[in-house]
Design a protein around this motif. Sequence first.
Motif, short mmCIF file in Angstrom:
data_model
loop_
_atom_site.label_atom_id
_atom_site.label_comp_id
_atom_site.label_asym_id
_atom_site.label_seq_id
_atom_site.Cartn_x
_atom_site.Cartn_y
_atom_site.Cartn_z
N UNK A 28 0.86 -1.18 0.00
CA UNK A 28 0.00 0.00 0.00
C UNK A 28 0.90 1.24 0.00
N UNK A 29 0.83 1.98 -1.11
CA UNK A 29 1.70 3.16 -1.27
C UNK A 29 1.27 4.31 -0.38
N UNK A 30 -0.03 4.42 -0.11
CA UNK A 30 -0.56 5.51 0.70
C UNK A 30 -0.30 5.25 2.18
N UNK A 31 0.66 5.96 2.76
CA UNK A 31 1.06 5.73 4.14
C UNK A 31 0.01 6.22 5.14
N UNK A 32 -0.97 7.00 4.63
CA UNK A 32 -2.02 7.48 5.54
C UNK A 32 -3.06 6.41 5.82
#
Length: 399
Positions: A28-32
């Motif tokens: 998952x690239x989105x760290x949020x």
Amino acid sequence: NIGTVFDPGAGDGRFAASASYEEYTGYELDKSRSAIPDLPDNARIVNKCAFSSIDEFDLCIGNPPYVRHHDIDDSWQEIVAEIVESAANKRISRLGNAFLYFMWQGLFRTKPDGMVAMIVPFEWVSRPSANSLREYIRENKWNVDVYRFADDIFPRVMTTASLTIIDKSKRKNKWRYYSINSSFKFKSIADPHTADNGVLEYKRGRADVYAKRGLSPGTQKVFLLTEGERIHFGLQPGEDVLPAVSTLRHVPTSLRALNRHSFNAHFVDTGRRCWLINPHPKVSPRLKEYLAQVNKDERDTWTCRQRDDWWSFVPDATPAAIFSAGFRESGPRFIENHVRAVAVGGICGLHLKRRTSIRSLLESLRAFDFESRVVHHSNSLKKVEIGQMNTVLHQLLGS
């Protein structure tokens, strides 16, 4: 018991909690995005691009992001496309939506006898942008089962979802199609590549008459204003903002022409986003004031980041008529564009560069049997692509 599992668009890792396996690795690239509580001990989420993985897995699962090719970061797309082309030894279309790249990676990262099971739009089985992917699967003779969901499991997305299973362990080159309902009952359906009278091919537009997809200025929340917002910032129609149409869903089916009266009645007075900011050829003090107050997060899109001035673009020429590519009747709705509105997003335009009667052309288009010439991806929603519309224009207007 399932062995190793690869999830290239893991999100919060919810798929990790739904099965028994030896090891789960989600990217998952989105760290949020926070992982679900109590992620199993044998599951992990890696905050990297899924294409950085070089491991092999027994199973690839997932619900990859559905992002239209117009909205994909160009630099990311080119890097990933080159990875795919090198691995597959095959040229691929740059017009594919994001989920196709994740399907490619699923095939690359599973073992020779592995399996890919993904929730993806049903359109991949017939769209030209997925030709290379389908060819690659057929060349390897893998079996494919596609379960088209009869219900709208993603109501806000104008596409029909499917569960697609690619079994690399079975090399019989069998493609089977099913319809599946909310009770998980399924039945066989016909090959979706066929239309009653032959699928419309794809052509480039004529020099004098052509169809074109709507403008994608950045983000509609910033670039398209309501009447209330226009008045609040004192922006002047024809100077600071231009009339624009990004949806026809709420417009009566009987409407044949968009003039000032009907534009006001169906867009302005109903609070629709119908005013496109006009930064060309110069920006007035009024428009500068509006642009200055836009929150940076709201304009943080790839399109805006690529410009020297995030807001600077040249509006498209106004089409003679507008239409929506998706339709539920026998064909798209065609509306004369007397108000000279800019077509935005999913609304497409018919552009004329010669003295052709637009009214006569639209009557011919309304009489054309689109329904039997396009692939149906759901029970009610059909789509005609720009290349197909240009084919129809060639047929109607001849040489």
